[in-house]
Design a protein around this motif. Sequence first.
Motif, PDB file in Angstrom:
ATOM      1  N   LYS A 172       3.907  -1.508 -12.821  1.00  0.00           N
ATOM      2  CA  LYS A 172       3.693  -0.215 -13.910  1.00  0.00           C
ATOM      3  C   LYS A 172       2.184  -0.196 -13.945  1.00  0.00           C
ATOM      4  N   GLU A 173       1.445  -0.975 -14.383  1.00  0.00           N
ATOM      5  CA  GLU A 173      -0.065  -0.965 -14.467  1.00  0.00           C
ATOM      6  C   GLU A 173      -0.579  -0.628 -13.056  1.00  0.00           C
ATOM      7  N   ILE A 174      -0.022  -1.111 -11.918  1.00  0.00           N
ATOM      8  CA  ILE A 174      -0.598  -0.676 -10.545  1.00  0.00           C
ATOM      9  C   ILE A 174      -0.344   0.835 -10.425  1.00  0.00           C
ATOM     10  N   TYR A 175       0.961   1.217 -10.745  1.00  0.00           N
ATOM     11  CA  TYR A 175       1.345   2.653 -10.538  1.00  0.00           C
ATOM     12  C   TYR A 175       0.367   3.615 -11.351  1.00  0.00           C
ATOM     13  N   GLU A 176       0.039   3.129 -12.835  1.00  0.00           N
ATOM     14  CA  GLU A 176      -0.747   4.011 -13.579  1.00  0.00           C
ATOM     15  C   GLU A 176      -2.025   4.215 -13.028  1.00  0.00           C
ATOM     16  N   PHE A 177      -2.649   3.039 -12.267  1.00  0.00           N
ATOM     17  CA  PHE A 177      -3.829   3.190 -11.728  1.00  0.00           C
ATOM     18  C   PHE A 177      -3.677   3.901 -10.424  1.00  0.00           C
ATOM     19  N   GLU A 178      -2.549   4.072  -9.631  1.00  0.00           N
ATOM     20  CA  GLU A 178      -2.333   4.683  -8.499  1.00  0.00           C
ATOM     21  C   GLU A 178      -2.321   6.412  -8.844  1.00  0.00           C
ATOM     22  N   LYS A 179      -1.723   6.787  -9.845  1.00  0.00           N
ATOM     23  CA  LYS A 179      -1.847   8.015 -10.393  1.00  0.00           C
ATOM     24  C   LYS A 179      -3.092   8.460 -10.788  1.00  0.00           C
ATOM     25  N   ARG A 180      -3.870   7.755 -11.619  1.00  0.00           N
ATOM     26  CA  ARG A 180      -5.134   8.313 -11.840  1.00  0.00           C
ATOM     27  C   ARG A 180      -6.158   8.643 -10.769  1.00  0.00           C
ATOM     28  N   GLY A 181      -6.061   7.596  -9.682  1.00  0.00           N
ATOM     29  CA  GLY A 181      -6.819   7.847  -8.351  1.00  0.00           C
ATOM     30  C   GLY A 181      -5.928   8.885  -7.590  1.00  0.00           C
ATOM     31  N   ASP A 182      -4.960   9.342  -8.009  1.00  0.00           N
ATOM     32  CA  ASP A 182      -4.255  10.361  -7.173  1.00  0.00           C
ATOM     33  C   ASP A 182      -3.933   9.885  -5.796  1.00  0.00           C
ATOM     34  N   PHE A 183      -3.456   8.870  -5.673  1.00  0.00           N
ATOM     35  CA  PHE A 183      -2.820   8.130  -4.529  1.00  0.00           C
ATOM     36  C   PHE A 183      -1.500   7.484  -4.762  1.00  0.00           C
ATOM     37  N   ASP A 184      -0.731   8.074  -5.852  1.00  0.00           N
ATOM     38  CA  ASP A 184       0.618   7.679  -6.019  1.00  0.00           C
ATOM     39  C   ASP A 184       1.480   8.317  -5.070  1.00  0.00           C
TER      40      ASP A 184
ATOM     41  N   ILE B  43      -2.658  -8.093  -0.882  1.00  0.00           N
ATOM     42  CA  ILE B  43      -1.047  -8.109  -0.165  1.00  0.00           C
ATOM     43  C   ILE B  43      -0.371  -7.790  -1.622  1.00  0.00           C
ATOM     44  N   ILE B  44      -0.425  -8.530  -2.541  1.00  0.00           N
ATOM     45  CA  ILE B  44       0.286  -8.717  -3.658  1.00  0.00           C
ATOM     46  C   ILE B  44       0.474  -7.145  -4.341  1.00  0.00           C
ATOM     47  N   VAL B  45      -0.547  -6.625  -4.206  1.00  0.00           N
ATOM     48  CA  VAL B  45      -0.667  -5.063  -4.947  1.00  0.00           C
ATOM     49  C   VAL B  45       0.392  -4.201  -4.063  1.00  0.00           C
ATOM     50  N   LEU B  46       0.081  -4.366  -2.623  1.00  0.00           N
ATOM     51  CA  LEU B  46       0.831  -3.476  -1.744  1.00  0.00           C
ATOM     52  C   LEU B  46       2.315  -4.008  -1.813  1.00  0.00           C
ATOM     53  N   VAL B  47       2.521  -5.148  -1.964  1.00  0.00           N
ATOM     54  CA  VAL B  47       4.094  -5.284  -2.183  1.00  0.00           C
ATOM     55  C   VAL B  47       4.666  -4.882  -3.414  1.00  0.00           C
ATOM     56  N   MET B  48       3.878  -4.698  -4.447  1.00  0.00           N
ATOM     57  CA  MET B  48       4.276  -3.876  -5.652  1.00  0.00           C
ATOM     58  C   MET B  48       4.527  -2.648  -5.610  1.00  0.00           C
ATOM     59  N   GLN B  49       3.416  -2.127  -4.822  1.00  0.00           N
ATOM     60  CA  GLN B  49       3.475  -0.683  -4.650  1.00  0.00           C
ATOM     61  C   GLN B  49       4.804  -0.325  -3.926  1.00  0.00           C
ATOM     62  N   ILE B  50       5.022  -1.075  -2.592  1.00  0.00           N
ATOM     63  CA  ILE B  50       6.252  -0.899  -1.821  1.00  0.00           C
ATOM     64  C   ILE B  50       7.470  -0.980  -2.769  1.00  0.00           C
TER      65      ILE B  50
END
Length: 87
Positions: free
Chosen positions: A10-22, A56-63
């Motif tokens: 969830k934290e990574i997704y929030e970061f993605e949204k702020r960076g506009d790459f969600d 790698i961990i962050v990408l796995v969580m994004q996927i």
Amino acid sequence: MKTNFDKLTKEIYEFEKRGDFDKTSKKQLIKWLKKEISNYQKTNNKIVKKNKLIDIIVLVMQIARRDKILLDEAYKVWWKKSRKYLK
């Protein structure tokens, strides 16, 4: 067994949204994941390896988020199935 994969996802997704790459596609994330794994395998530098593992961990969580997979639940199932190897 308490894990925090879902909280981190969830934290990574929030970061993605702020960076506009969600909106990055799962296909692109998988492409990046393969590249990060390749880069990890190519280096002997411990600091670079550490950084690549986090990538790698962050990408796995994004996927996982794109596929609506709850990693806490998946981990518990994995752990339950894997216990048989400890006997």
